[in-house]
Design a protein around this motif. Sequence first.
Motif, PDB file in Angstrom:
ATOM      1  N   LYS A  11       0.828  -1.198   0.000  1.00  0.00           N
ATOM      2  CA  LYS A  11       0.000   0.000   0.000  1.00  0.00           C
ATOM      3  C   LYS A  11       0.867   1.255   0.000  1.00  0.00           C
ATOM      4  O   LYS A  11       0.525   2.255  -0.642  1.00  0.00           O
ATOM      5  CB  LYS A  11      -0.933  -0.005   1.218  1.00  0.00           C
ATOM      6  CG  LYS A  11      -2.034  -1.050   1.126  1.00  0.00           C
ATOM      7  CD  LYS A  11      -2.965  -0.993   2.326  1.00  0.00           C
ATOM      8  CE  LYS A  11      -4.091  -2.016   2.176  1.00  0.00           C
ATOM      9  NZ  LYS A  11      -5.019  -2.001   3.331  1.00  0.00           N
ATOM     10  N   GLU A  12       1.978   1.196   0.706  1.00  0.00           N
ATOM     11  CA  GLU A  12       2.855   2.366   0.759  1.00  0.00           C
ATOM     12  C   GLU A  12       3.464   2.666  -0.619  1.00  0.00           C
ATOM     13  O   GLU A  12       3.589   3.833  -1.015  1.00  0.00           O
ATOM     14  CB  GLU A  12       3.964   2.151   1.792  1.00  0.00           C
ATOM     15  CG  GLU A  12       4.804   3.391   2.059  1.00  0.00           C
ATOM     16  CD  GLU A  12       3.961   4.608   2.428  1.00  0.00           C
ATOM     17  OE1 GLU A  12       4.273   5.700   1.907  1.00  0.00           O
ATOM     18  OE2 GLU A  12       3.009   4.470   3.215  1.00  0.00           O
ATOM     19  N   GLU A  13       3.833   1.618  -1.359  1.00  0.00           N
ATOM     20  CA  GLU A  13       4.381   1.828  -2.707  1.00  0.00           C
ATOM     21  C   GLU A  13       3.344   2.455  -3.631  1.00  0.00           C
ATOM     22  O   GLU A  13       3.653   3.385  -4.392  1.00  0.00           O
ATOM     23  CB  GLU A  13       4.863   0.494  -3.280  1.00  0.00           C
ATOM     24  CG  GLU A  13       6.134  -0.030  -2.636  1.00  0.00           C
ATOM     25  CD  GLU A  13       6.444  -1.458  -3.058  1.00  0.00           C
ATOM     26  OE1 GLU A  13       7.641  -1.817  -3.044  1.00  0.00           O
ATOM     27  OE2 GLU A  13       5.509  -2.219  -3.404  1.00  0.00           O
ATOM     28  N   ILE A  14       2.120   1.956  -3.568  1.00  0.00           N
ATOM     29  CA  ILE A  14       1.048   2.516  -4.403  1.00  0.00           C
ATOM     30  C   ILE A  14       0.730   3.937  -3.967  1.00  0.00           C
ATOM     31  O   ILE A  14       0.524   4.837  -4.794  1.00  0.00           O
ATOM     32  CB  ILE A  14      -0.215   1.639  -4.345  1.00  0.00           C
ATOM     33  CG1 ILE A  14       0.074   0.238  -4.892  1.00  0.00           C
ATOM     34  CG2 ILE A  14      -1.350   2.295  -5.125  1.00  0.00           C
ATOM     35  CD1 ILE A  14       0.478   0.201  -6.346  1.00  0.00           C
ATOM     36  N   ARG A  15       0.722   4.173  -2.670  1.00  0.00           N
ATOM     37  CA  ARG A  15       0.453   5.519  -2.150  1.00  0.00           C
ATOM     38  C   ARG A  15       1.500   6.514  -2.668  1.00  0.00           C
ATOM     39  O   ARG A  15       1.168   7.649  -3.057  1.00  0.00           O
ATOM     40  CB  ARG A  15       0.450   5.489  -0.620  1.00  0.00           C
ATOM     41  CG  ARG A  15       0.064   6.803   0.029  1.00  0.00           C
ATOM     42  CD  ARG A  15       0.009   6.683   1.540  1.00  0.00           C
ATOM     43  NE  ARG A  15      -1.117   5.859   1.994  1.00  0.00           N
ATOM     44  CZ  ARG A  15      -0.996   4.710   2.657  1.00  0.00           C
ATOM     45  NH1 ARG A  15       0.216   4.218   2.940  1.00  0.00           N
ATOM     46  NH2 ARG A  15      -2.064   4.037   3.037  1.00  0.00           N
ATOM     47  N   GLU A  16       2.747   6.077  -2.682  1.00  0.00           N
ATOM     48  CA  GLU A  16       3.829   6.936  -3.171  1.00  0.00           C
ATOM     49  C   GLU A  16       3.666   7.241  -4.659  1.00  0.00           C
ATOM     50  O   GLU A  16       3.858   8.386  -5.105  1.00  0.00           O
ATOM     51  CB  GLU A  16       5.175   6.235  -2.926  1.00  0.00           C
ATOM     52  CG  GLU A  16       6.379   7.044  -3.389  1.00  0.00           C
ATOM     53  CD  GLU A  16       7.680   6.265  -3.222  1.00  0.00           C
ATOM     54  OE1 GLU A  16       8.630   6.557  -3.957  1.00  0.00           O
ATOM     55  OE2 GLU A  16       7.723   5.359  -2.357  1.00  0.00           O
ATOM     56  N   LEU A  17       3.298   6.217  -5.439  1.00  0.00           N
ATOM     57  CA  LEU A  17       3.059   6.425  -6.869  1.00  0.00           C
ATOM     58  C   LEU A  17       1.928   7.425  -7.088  1.00  0.00           C
ATOM     59  O   LEU A  17       2.046   8.352  -7.904  1.00  0.00           O
ATOM     60  CB  LEU A  17       2.686   5.098  -7.544  1.00  0.00           C
ATOM     61  CG  LEU A  17       3.774   4.239  -8.168  1.00  0.00           C
ATOM     62  CD1 LEU A  17       3.147   2.992  -8.788  1.00  0.00           C
ATOM     63  CD2 LEU A  17       4.548   5.009  -9.222  1.00  0.00           C
ATOM     64  N   LEU A  18       0.825   7.224  -6.385  1.00  0.00           N
ATOM     65  CA  LEU A  18      -0.317   8.113  -6.543  1.00  0.00           C
ATOM     66  C   LEU A  18       0.046   9.552  -6.190  1.00  0.00           C
ATOM     67  O   LEU A  18      -0.353  10.495  -6.891  1.00  0.00           O
ATOM     68  CB  LEU A  18      -1.472   7.636  -5.656  1.00  0.00           C
ATOM     69  CG  LEU A  18      -2.085   6.269  -5.999  1.00  0.00           C
ATOM     70  CD1 LEU A  18      -3.112   5.881  -4.937  1.00  0.00           C
ATOM     71  CD2 LEU A  18      -2.726   6.289  -7.377  1.00  0.00           C
ATOM     72  N   LYS A  19       0.799   9.723  -5.136  1.00  0.00           N
ATOM     73  CA  LYS A  19       1.204  11.069  -4.721  1.00  0.00           C
ATOM     74  C   LYS A  19       2.035  11.743  -5.798  1.00  0.00           C
ATOM     75  O   LYS A  19       1.825  12.926  -6.130  1.00  0.00           O
ATOM     76  CB  LYS A  19       1.994  10.994  -3.407  1.00  0.00           C
ATOM     77  CG  LYS A  19       2.441  12.353  -2.890  1.00  0.00           C
ATOM     78  CD  LYS A  19       3.228  12.225  -1.594  1.00  0.00           C
ATOM     79  CE  LYS A  19       3.712  13.582  -1.117  1.00  0.00           C
ATOM     80  NZ  LYS A  19       4.531  13.471   0.130  1.00  0.00           N
ATOM     81  N   THR A  20       2.966  10.983  -6.375  1.00  0.00           N
ATOM     82  CA  THR A  20       3.814  11.554  -7.421  1.00  0.00           C
ATOM     83  C   THR A  20       2.985  11.953  -8.638  1.00  0.00           C
ATOM     84  O   THR A  20       3.149  13.050  -9.186  1.00  0.00           O
ATOM     85  CB  THR A  20       4.894  10.548  -7.852  1.00  0.00           C
ATOM     86  OG1 THR A  20       5.715  10.240  -6.729  1.00  0.00           O
ATOM     87  CG2 THR A  20       5.766  11.131  -8.958  1.00  0.00           C
ATOM     88  N   TYR A  21       2.090  11.072  -9.048  1.00  0.00           N
ATOM     89  CA  TYR A  21       1.267  11.385 -10.215  1.00  0.00           C
ATOM     90  C   TYR A  21       0.340  12.568  -9.943  1.00  0.00           C
ATOM     91  O   TYR A  21       0.106  13.412 -10.824  1.00  0.00           O
ATOM     92  CB  TYR A  21       0.475  10.159 -10.656  1.00  0.00           C
ATOM     93  CG  TYR A  21       1.329   9.123 -11.365  1.00  0.00           C
ATOM     94  CD1 TYR A  21       2.225   9.503 -12.363  1.00  0.00           C
ATOM     95  CD2 TYR A  21       1.248   7.766 -11.040  1.00  0.00           C
ATOM     96  CE1 TYR A  21       3.013   8.571 -13.017  1.00  0.00           C
ATOM     97  CE2 TYR A  21       2.033   6.820 -11.700  1.00  0.00           C
ATOM     98  CZ  TYR A  21       2.912   7.230 -12.684  1.00  0.00           C
ATOM     99  OH  TYR A  21       3.695   6.307 -13.338  1.00  0.00           O
ATOM    100  N   GLN A  22      -0.197  12.658  -8.741  1.00  0.00           N
ATOM    101  CA  GLN A  22      -1.019  13.819  -8.385  1.00  0.00           C
ATOM    102  C   GLN A  22      -0.206  15.108  -8.483  1.00  0.00           C
ATOM    103  O   GLN A  22      -0.657  16.099  -9.067  1.00  0.00           O
ATOM    104  CB  GLN A  22      -1.561  13.668  -6.971  1.00  0.00           C
ATOM    105  CG  GLN A  22      -2.729  12.725  -6.822  1.00  0.00           C
ATOM    106  CD  GLN A  22      -3.196  12.676  -5.377  1.00  0.00           C
ATOM    107  OE1 GLN A  22      -2.560  12.071  -4.527  1.00  0.00           O
ATOM    108  NE2 GLN A  22      -4.315  13.313  -5.098  1.00  0.00           N
ATOM    109  N   GLU A  23       0.986  15.077  -7.921  1.00  0.00           N
ATOM    110  CA  GLU A  23       1.831  16.270  -7.899  1.00  0.00           C
ATOM    111  C   GLU A  23       2.235  16.712  -9.296  1.00  0.00           C
ATOM    112  O   GLU A  23       2.416  17.909  -9.548  1.00  0.00           O
ATOM    113  CB  GLU A  23       3.081  16.010  -7.058  1.00  0.00           C
ATOM    114  CG  GLU A  23       2.802  15.866  -5.561  1.00  0.00           C
ATOM    115  CD  GLU A  23       4.018  15.438  -4.776  1.00  0.00           C
ATOM    116  OE1 GLU A  23       5.009  14.997  -5.417  1.00  0.00           O
ATOM    117  OE2 GLU A  23       3.989  15.519  -3.534  1.00  0.00           O
TER     118      GLU A  23
END
Length: 277
Positions: free
Chosen positions: A76-88
């Motif tokens: 979940k942490e890896e996916i959360r990090e990906l999502l954050k980057t794409y949002q930014e």
Amino acid sequence: MKKTAFSFEFFPPKTADGIEKLRENRAKLAQYNPEFFSVTFGAGGSTRDRTMDTVLEIHQEGFQAAPHISCVSASKEEIRELLKTYQERGIKRLVALRGDVPSGEVSAGDFKYAVELVEFIRAETGNQFHIEVAAYPEFHPEARTPKADLLNLKRKVDAGANSAITQYFYNADAYFRFVDQCQTAGVNVPIVPGIMPIYNITQLARFSSVCGADIPRWLKMRLEEYGEDIDSLRAFGVDVVSELCETLQAWGVPSLHFYTLNRSTMICKIIENISEK
């Protein structure tokens, strides 16, 4: 007839030469003003950085870019990090998939199914992303029954998916029946047909055996007749896929999604064929 929208799938190149060739082919496909370019994600996240680099380059060129995110072996942490980057970085669209299990992989990570990934994306980001999911007109190769496969798609839509892209097919009736079944089951999102050009029979047979796509007997026999005459086989393939796309257009599909294999020539010919009508 309503003008057909297009989208195109790429895989992230491994070499500098591959990156340059993809840029050239992407420029040729860009002339058709695609809704988006999607970029695949290797088994177990094996192409994570290259996927992101390709997505961000497309985005910087001014096009909608849709990264694939697969959840097999991911935390979940890896996916959360990906999502954050794409949002930014301003990415607005995702393709959420279970993904292929890497060879020799034991751990499945924090997610078992794509529906769990869709639920997680919605919980983490609300409605900030348009989420595409996969659909299978000829049924997922691991599905227990056609009904179970359809219910799996419905669960993904109920979890927050906005639309679905199908596995490729060469039998338009399979797609039409599938869409009818989706509507009956209450799956009321666009079901976009996936389109695979025919480059050679060996490659097509290998892909189809893995993903469960059917090659109709008449098509397989015609392709085999060409033997080593690849130019004639591809010319025939352009005609076959163009006719398929025209049939789908006449039926009123929402758009067409091309699996490019990072190529453009045959797809350009197909689009020119169906745009002339």
